[in-house]
Each structure stands twice: as C-alpha cells, then as structure tokens.
Design a protein around this motif. Structure first.
Motif, PDB file in Angstrom:
ATOM      1  N   GLN A  97       9.984  14.545  -5.746  1.00 60.86           N
ATOM      2  CA  GLN A  97       8.830  15.403  -6.046  1.00 60.86           C
ATOM      3  C   GLN A  97       8.246  16.014  -4.785  1.00 60.86           C
ATOM      4  N   ALA A  98       8.210  15.224  -3.701  1.00 61.88           N
ATOM      5  CA  ALA A  98       7.667  15.746  -2.444  1.00 61.88           C
ATOM      6  C   ALA A  98       8.483  16.923  -1.933  1.00 61.88           C
ATOM      7  N   LYS A  99       9.791  16.851  -2.092  1.00 59.67           N
ATOM      8  CA  LYS A  99      10.651  17.952  -1.649  1.00 59.67           C
ATOM      9  C   LYS A  99      10.389  19.208  -2.480  1.00 59.67           C
ATOM     10  N   ALA A 100      10.310  19.035  -3.808  1.00 62.70           N
ATOM     11  CA  ALA A 100      10.065  20.194  -4.675  1.00 62.70           C
ATOM     12  C   ALA A 100       8.700  20.817  -4.392  1.00 62.70           C
ATOM     13  N   ALA A 101       7.721  19.987  -4.031  1.00 71.18           N
ATOM     14  CA  ALA A 101       6.373  20.484  -3.757  1.00 71.18           C
ATOM     15  C   ALA A 101       6.211  20.966  -2.320  1.00 71.18           C
ATOM     16  N   ARG A 102       7.269  20.788  -1.498  1.00 69.90           N
ATOM     17  CA  ARG A 102       7.195  21.153  -0.077  1.00 69.90           C
ATOM     18  C   ARG A 102       6.013  20.456   0.602  1.00 69.90           C
ATOM     19  N   LEU A 103       5.879  19.160   0.301  1.00 72.66           N
ATOM     20  CA  LEU A 103       4.746  18.386   0.813  1.00 72.66           C
ATOM     21  C   LEU A 103       4.919  18.047   2.282  1.00 72.66           C
ATOM     22  N   PHE A 104       6.173  17.896   2.757  1.00 74.01           N
ATOM     23  CA  PHE A 104       6.432  17.520   4.143  1.00 74.01           C
ATOM     24  C   PHE A 104       7.284  18.583   4.817  1.00 74.01           C
ATOM     25  N   MET A 105       7.172  18.621   6.135  1.00 69.92           N
ATOM     26  CA  MET A 105       7.921  19.591   6.905  1.00 69.92           C
ATOM     27  C   MET A 105       9.284  19.057   7.334  1.00 69.92           C
ATOM     28  N   SER A 106       9.380  17.746   7.558  1.00 71.97           N
ATOM     29  CA  SER A 106      10.616  17.168   8.107  1.00 71.97           C
ATOM     30  C   SER A 106      11.703  17.080   7.053  1.00 71.97           C
ATOM     31  N   ALA A 123       0.829  -1.205   0.000  1.00 72.35           N
ATOM     32  CA  ALA A 123       0.000   0.000   0.000  1.00 72.35           C
ATOM     33  C   ALA A 123       0.865   1.257   0.000  1.00 72.35           C
ATOM     34  N   CYS A 124       1.927   1.246   0.802  1.00 73.38           N
ATOM     35  CA  CYS A 124       2.837   2.402   0.838  1.00 73.38           C
ATOM     36  C   CYS A 124       3.467   2.631  -0.531  1.00 73.38           C
ATOM     37  N   GLN A 125       3.917   1.564  -1.139  1.00 73.25           N
ATOM     38  CA  GLN A 125       4.527   1.691  -2.467  1.00 73.25           C
ATOM     39  C   GLN A 125       3.521   2.194  -3.485  1.00 73.25           C
ATOM     40  N   ALA A 126       2.266   1.747  -3.375  1.00 78.89           N
ATOM     41  CA  ALA A 126       1.219   2.201  -4.290  1.00 78.89           C
ATOM     42  C   ALA A 126       0.999   3.705  -4.155  1.00 78.89           C
ATOM     43  N   ILE A 127       0.953   4.196  -2.924  1.00 82.72           N
ATOM     44  CA  ILE A 127       0.758   5.636  -2.696  1.00 82.72           C
ATOM     45  C   ILE A 127       1.878   6.428  -3.370  1.00 82.72           C
ATOM     46  N   MET A 128       3.098   6.007  -3.145  1.00 77.16           N
ATOM     47  CA  MET A 128       4.244   6.737  -3.710  1.00 77.16           C
ATOM     48  C   MET A 128       4.248   6.662  -5.229  1.00 77.16           C
ATOM     49  N   TYR A 129       3.922   5.487  -5.766  1.00 77.54           N
ATOM     50  CA  TYR A 129       3.928   5.320  -7.219  1.00 77.54           C
ATOM     51  C   TYR A 129       2.890   6.219  -7.873  1.00 77.54           C
ATOM     52  N   ILE A 130       1.691   6.271  -7.302  1.00 74.42           N
ATOM     53  CA  ILE A 130       0.633   7.127  -7.854  1.00 74.42           C
ATOM     54  C   ILE A 130       1.078   8.581  -7.827  1.00 74.42           C
ATOM     55  N   LEU A 131       1.661   8.989  -6.721  1.00 69.74           N
ATOM     56  CA  LEU A 131       2.060  10.391  -6.592  1.00 69.74           C
ATOM     57  C   LEU A 131       3.245  10.739  -7.489  1.00 69.74           C
ATOM     58  N   CYS A 132       4.046   9.763  -7.867  1.00 70.91           N
ATOM     59  CA  CYS A 132       5.097  10.040  -8.851  1.00 70.91           C
ATOM     60  C   CYS A 132       4.477  10.570 -10.143  1.00 70.91           C
ATOM     61  N   PHE A 133       3.332  10.039 -10.505  1.00 70.36           N
ATOM     62  CA  PHE A 133       2.653  10.452 -11.727  1.00 70.36           C
ATOM     63  C   PHE A 133       1.678  11.610 -11.493  1.00 70.36           C
ATOM     64  N   ARG A 134       1.078  11.679 -10.325  1.00 72.19           N
ATOM     65  CA  ARG A 134      -0.069  12.572 -10.128  1.00 72.19           C
ATOM     66  C   ARG A 134       0.190  13.755  -9.204  1.00 72.19           C
ATOM     67  N   MET A 135       1.329  13.807  -8.541  1.00 71.51           N
ATOM     68  CA  MET A 135       1.516  14.840  -7.524  1.00 71.51           C
ATOM     69  C   MET A 135       1.346  16.248  -8.086  1.00 71.51           C
ATOM     70  N   LYS A 136       1.945  16.510  -9.221  1.00 68.29           N
ATOM     71  CA  LYS A 136       1.878  17.842  -9.805  1.00 68.29           C
ATOM     72  C   LYS A 136       0.438  18.240 -10.110  1.00 68.29           C
ATOM     73  N   SER A 137      -0.315  17.341 -10.763  1.00 74.17           N
ATOM     74  CA  SER A 137      -1.693  17.672 -11.132  1.00 74.17           C
ATOM     75  C   SER A 137      -2.573  17.860  -9.907  1.00 74.17           C
ATOM     76  N   LEU A 138      -2.312  17.118  -8.823  1.00 73.37           N
ATOM     77  CA  LEU A 138      -3.096  17.280  -7.603  1.00 73.37           C
ATOM     78  C   LEU A 138      -2.749  18.587  -6.894  1.00 73.37           C
ATOM     79  N   MET A 139      -1.476  18.917  -6.873  1.00 72.78           N
ATOM     80  CA  MET A 139      -1.048  20.130  -6.175  1.00 72.78           C
ATOM     81  C   MET A 139      -1.524  21.403  -6.874  1.00 72.78           C
ATOM     82  N   GLU A 140      -1.908  21.301  -8.127  1.00 70.59           N
ATOM     83  CA  GLU A 140      -2.377  22.477  -8.868  1.00 70.59           C
ATOM     84  C   GLU A 140      -3.839  22.800  -8.582  1.00 70.59           C
ATOM     85  N   VAL A 141      -4.563  21.884  -7.946  1.00 71.74           N
ATOM     86  CA  VAL A 141      -5.957  22.132  -7.572  1.00 71.74           C
ATOM     87  C   VAL A 141      -5.972  22.485  -6.084  1.00 71.74           C
TER      88      VAL A 141
END
Length: 635
Positions: free
Chosen positions: A487-496, A432-450
């Motif tokens: 991608q998470a770092k570029a999007a500033r998705l996490f604080m740590s 499940a963890c790998q699935a989340i990361m894999y999806i966000l590799c493709f979708r993070m940018k499009s989600l962050m734009e909404v």
C-alpha cells in the motif's frame, strides 16, 4: 399430634371474627414454642415440619404455612442459631419458585411468597448474625429449581419469573434499607454463588441477568463495582476454556477459507454459515459440544443489552469506567482471550466520542508508560492497533494522531539504540512498529484522501524507522509488512525504492524470536468475532477487510482508466455498499484461482511461513490478509 395444629386450625376458623386477638395469642404461642426449643417436644417438631417443603401443598396446608410464616415474622428475635438449627434448615429449603403461580394453582400462593420474604427480611433486621444467611436465601432464588426451567419456556413462564425475581430484588433493597452494611455483605455472596463452569446455559444466563439487575438497581451504586468485574471474570473463564491452542492452524483453514471463499454463498443463510464456521470448528476442537461457546455468546449478548440500557439511562460512562478497570486487570494480559474483549468494543461503539476515544487514549498511554512491564505495553499496543483498524466509528483524525504518537516513540527509540537488531531485547519497539503497519493496512487509503492528514502522514519519519539498523521490516510479521509496503508503494508514501525490494521477507529466526504462534505481540484481539449472536450486534460497527479501500485498488483502477478500459464489478470491492448484512467477498478470490487459505489472514497468532514480497502484485485482495466478517469501508 401436638398442640400446634389444633391451635392453628382454631385460629383459621375464627380469624375473621377476631383477627387482632387471635394474632396476638398465636404469636405468644410461637414465642413460647421457640423459647422451649427442641425441648418443647411435639410443638417444636410440628413447627419445623410445617416449614418443610411439600411437593403437593393442599389448600389447608397452604393456609397453615401462611399463618406460621406470618407469626414467625413477629417473633424472629427469639430464633436462636443453635437451639433452632433445624428450623433454620427447613426455612432455607423453602423456595419462592414452589409458590409462584404455575399449573398447580392455589389461592394463597402469592400471599405465601410475600410472607416468606417478610420473614426473611425481619430475620435479617433482627440480629446481625442472620444477615448473610438471609442474603444467601435470596440470592439462591436467582436461579430456579431444575423443574421450573421447563415451565419458564411456556407462555406463563415470563410472568412466573417476573413475580419471583421482582419480589427477590425488592427484598434485597428492603434489607439494604434496614441494615446499611448489607450491600457490602451481598457482593461477595453473589460473586461466590455464581454457577460454576459446568452449569447449563439457562442457569448461568439467568444468574448473570440478576447480577445486572442488581448493578442497575437501587443498590447498584454500592454493588455495581463488584458485579461487572465478576461478570468480566466469568467471560474470561469461559473464553480461555474455548481452547484451540495447538489446533489453530489446522482449523484456520476452515475459518478463513470460509471467510474468503464462501461468504457470498451464505449471505442469505446465516444459520448455514455459522453452523459450518463456528459449530463445526468448535466441535473439532472437542469443546464439549460447543456448550462453552454458546454460554459465552449468550452472556456477551446479555452484557451488550445491559450496556444499551445503561446508555439509554445516561450512565454508560460510569459503567465504562468500571469495565475499563476490569479490562486492564483481567482481559489485557490474557493472551488466550478471543471474544471477551468485544464487551469493551461494543461499549465504545455505543459512545464513540466518549468511551470510544477514551479507550484508544488509555491504550496509548499504557503503551507509552515505562511504569508498565513490557508484556503489558506489548499487549496494549496490540489492542490499540486492532481497535483502530476495526472500529468503524473512530475518526481519521484520532487515528492519525495516535499513529503520530507511535511513530514519534519509535523514532526516538531508534535514536537511542543505534545498533543491529535483536528481537528479544527490543520487543516493545517491534510491537509498536507492527502496530503502525497494521493500522495503516486498514487506514492508509482513508488517511491519504484527507489532504492535511496526508501531509501529516508523509511528514512522519517512518522511512527512517524502517531503514534503521533495528530493521523492523525483517522482524515484524511478514504478512503485515508485505501488505503495508504494498500500500505504501501505491500511495507513494516513501521516497526510497529500496524499501520495496524485499526478496528475503521470511519468517526466519529473527521474526520467530520476536513473535511465534502463541505470543501477545502477534495478537490482533479484535479480529472478527466468531460467536454468532454477538457478531450480529458488532457487525454495524466493525470493519471487515473486504470493505477496506486500499491504495493499490485505486492505483489499479487509475491504470485501467488511463488505458481506456472499464473495470468490471468483479475486479474490485464495491466500496459504496450500504447493506449491513452484506457478506460479499468480491475481489478476494477470482474464479478458478487455486489458493492456500493459510496465506489469507492477518489473524490472531498467524502461522509461521515464508513470504516473498511481490512489488508488482495485481490490484486485488492481498492473499496474506485475513478477511473480516463485517461491513463497509472507511469513508
């Protein structure tokens, strides 16, 4: 000679003068001949001989055969399976394809076909014991004799094929009307008679074409639930026969190097690309001269066309339910499946709001259900991740909602398992963890734009999951982890900041214990399809990596803008490209840059290797994600 031939000749000479009387007399004669059986001497022997196939049928022989078939249709109740075994044997060898209009034309050809079918239908309706025999005679006509295949290629071939098969299917419908249980008997006969694995491509394709005609025909309501699952089983049978186990890594250098480096060279020459990327690959794997792949490709395309027809008739949802049941039974846990699953993908693409959403939700529920065994849940979430990443037709809202469900499940799991990681004991969690990361590799940018989806994504407790003692970042596939964190770092998705400092992202014992080269949890089922004809149908609906907008692409462009520099077209992927046939891989490999193609994939069962996460990677195509072969980015 016996008495049969003189009687038939006399009948033929006077039939125009007194047809009704002579018909009756002839019928009585055939009845008496059948009653006498093999003890009837020359009369019965002549009857059997008359029904035997002849390579060169003269006009008089054709008239005699026509008369015999018509008369037998009137006295079928006297045919006995034991006494008339030789007659039934001769009847079984008659073929409509021998009498269809060809270059060997004679006047009675069409009449003989109709008379033969009339006899078969009458025989089926006369006694229940002949139903299976007659259905088998008709199913046998789904594939013509070998000599006919060559004729089917010329300009008259289509007409010949239509004349035969339209009659066959009409006869099957007629028998179904006369014998209500016949369709139930037909289904197992059709499935059992399917061409075997060594059958040539034209044979199996024509047979499946007839299966799909049954499915969409007037008796499809009864037999349709059998035809489609049988077809899916055949696709899987061929799919797993394309065995590249043990050679995947060797051949991956060809496939993925082509996918990354050389697509631009072949964008105007599909034939050249596919001959190198598919034919040579499969030949290197000793795949019987690529015959298996060609069969599978043709059958998948035939299925695609059938789905399009179902959509136009408003019955795609009905057919999809049958396919979905078959998918869960056959395809889902077939870890060697490489292409058969694209039937589901294409059905979803044809009805994104119905079938498309339904498929995603079914996979989600299968993962979420504790009733299912771990291997099924892991497979379901792998399919889900690959589907959400590659399906261009799915909305960002749906993707965000499913990511939320996966994150909530993982977070709840972490709270119940507050101890150190053990890949073998927590494989469903890591999947499940790998699935989340894999999806966000493709979708993070499009989600962050909404904006509302961005807020939703940021509020998800992902950071707590990644920092948990189970430590999925050290267990999941390093190539996926690295791209996700980048991608998470570029999007500033996490604080740590500690999440982005990984010098030990190695596929060491922990990662190998979870995955490995042939494991379902490392399987992304909707990686680019390598079958030429099938891929052309999938292309408009499929997301390829080169067209995915990543968060670090945006970050790099913003830095260039702030410094007053202008980004050239070669520095990033053109996100506005609209050409569905565009294979440009700009941005993935810079001119003159040496690279290891094994590092360039997020693929099915990737190769074990060491990775080090580079926090300051330049804003270009990551070297650890396998490219897709299709079209533009998410909007």
């Amino acid at each position: 000679m016996g008495q049969l031939l003189p009687i038939v000749n006399e009948y033929l000479s006077v039939m125009e003068e007194d047809v009704e009387i002579n018909d009756l007399q002839l019928n009585y004669y055939y009845r008496d001949t059948l009653l006498a059986g093999s003890d009837g001497g020359e009369n019965y022997a002549e009857l059997v001989k008359c029904l035997q196939p002849k390579k060169h049928l003269k006009s008089h022989d054709a008239a005699q055969l026509l008369t015999t078939l018509k008369s037998l249709s009137e006295v079928v109740s006297y045919i006995d399976p034991i006494q008339h075994e030789s007659l039934l044997s001769s009847l079984s060898r008659l073929s409509l394809w021998d009498y269809a209009p060809t270059d060997r034309k004679y006047d009675a050809a069409a009449d003989i076909m109709d008379a033969l079918l009339e006899l078969i239908v009458s025989l089926a309706a006369s006694k229940g014991i002949y139903v299976d025999f007659c259905l088998e005679l008709l199913v046998k006509h789904f594939v013509p004799p070998k000599y006919a295949f060559e004729f089917l290629k010329n300009e008259n071939g289509v007409g010949m094929k239509n004349k035969v098969l339209s009659r066959v299917h009409a006869a099957l419908k007629h028998i179904a009307d006369l014998v209500p249980l016949a369709p139930l008997r037909l289904s197992p006969i059709v499935v059992h008679s399917m061409p075997k694995r060594f059958a040539k491509e034209p044979e199996i394709v024509m047979y499946v074409e007839n299966m799909l005609m049954l499915e969409s025909g007037e008796i499809g309501e009864i037999v349709g639930g059998t035809m489609l699952p049988a077809l899916v089983d055949k696709l899987i049978e061929l799919d797993v026969e394309i065995g590249w186990d043990g050679k995947l890594q060797e051949d991956a250098k060809c496939i993925f190097a082509m996918e990354i480096q050389d697509f631009a060279d072949f964008e105007d020459d599909d034939e050249k690309y596919y001959s190198m990327c598919t034919t040579e690959l499969l030949n290197r794997n000793n795949l019987q001269g690529n015959q298996v792949a060609e069969k599978l490709d043709s059958l998948i395309v035939l299925t695609f066309l059938h789905l399009e027809s179902c959509q136009s008739k408003g019955r795609l949802a009905e057919v999809f339910d049958i396919l979905l049941t078959s998918f869960k039974r056959t395809v889902l846990n077939t870890y060697k499946s490489k292409f058969a699953q694209f039937v589901m993908f294409y059905a979803c693409a044809l009805d994104s709001e119905g079938c498309g959403v339904n498929f995603a939700m079914v996979l989600t529920e299968m993962f979420d259900s504790r009733v299912n065994p771990p291997i099924t849940r892991m497979s379901a979430v792998a399919y889900l991740a690959s589907y959400l990443s590659r399906a261009k037709f799915l909305s960002s809202e749906l993707v965000a909602n499913i990511i939320q469900r996966l994150v909530d499940w993982c977070f709840a799991y972490c709270k119940l398992h507050d101890f150190d990681m053990n890949p073998q004991a927590h494989q469903v969690f890591y999947s499940a963890c790998q699935a989340i990361m894999y999806i966000l590799c493709f979708r993070m940018k499009s989600l962050m734009e909404v904006p509302r989806l961005k807020v939703k994504l940021i509020k998800m407790p992902m950071e707590l999951i990644w920092k948990h003692k189970l430590n999925p970042l050290k267990v999941c596939l390093p190539s996926v982890v690295e791209e996700f964190l980048k991608q998470a770092k570029a999007a500033r998705l996490f604080m740590s900041a500690e999440l982005f400092i990984f010098d030990d992202l190695l596929e060491a014992d922990l990662s190998k214990a979870f995955g490995g080269i042939n494991r379902l949890d490392m399987f992304f089922p909707f990686d680019p399809c390598l079958l030429k004809k099938s891929e052309s149908y999938l292309r408009p609906h499929f997301v390829r990596w080169s067209k995915v907008r990543t968060t670090y692409d945006t970050y790099a462009n913003e830095e260039l803008s702030d410094s007053g520099s202008e980004a050239s077209d070669d520095d990033f992927v053109d996100m506005n490209a609209k050409d569905m046939n565009d294979y440009d891989m700009a941005g993935s490999v810079e001119a003159g840059l040496d690279f290891d193609p094994d590092l360039n994939k997020m693929s099915i069962t990737p190769k074990s290797m060491k990775y080090g996460f580079q926090a300051q990677t330049e804003g270009r195509m990551p070297s650890n994600i396998r490219l897709s072969t299709t079209t533009e980015s998410f909007v």
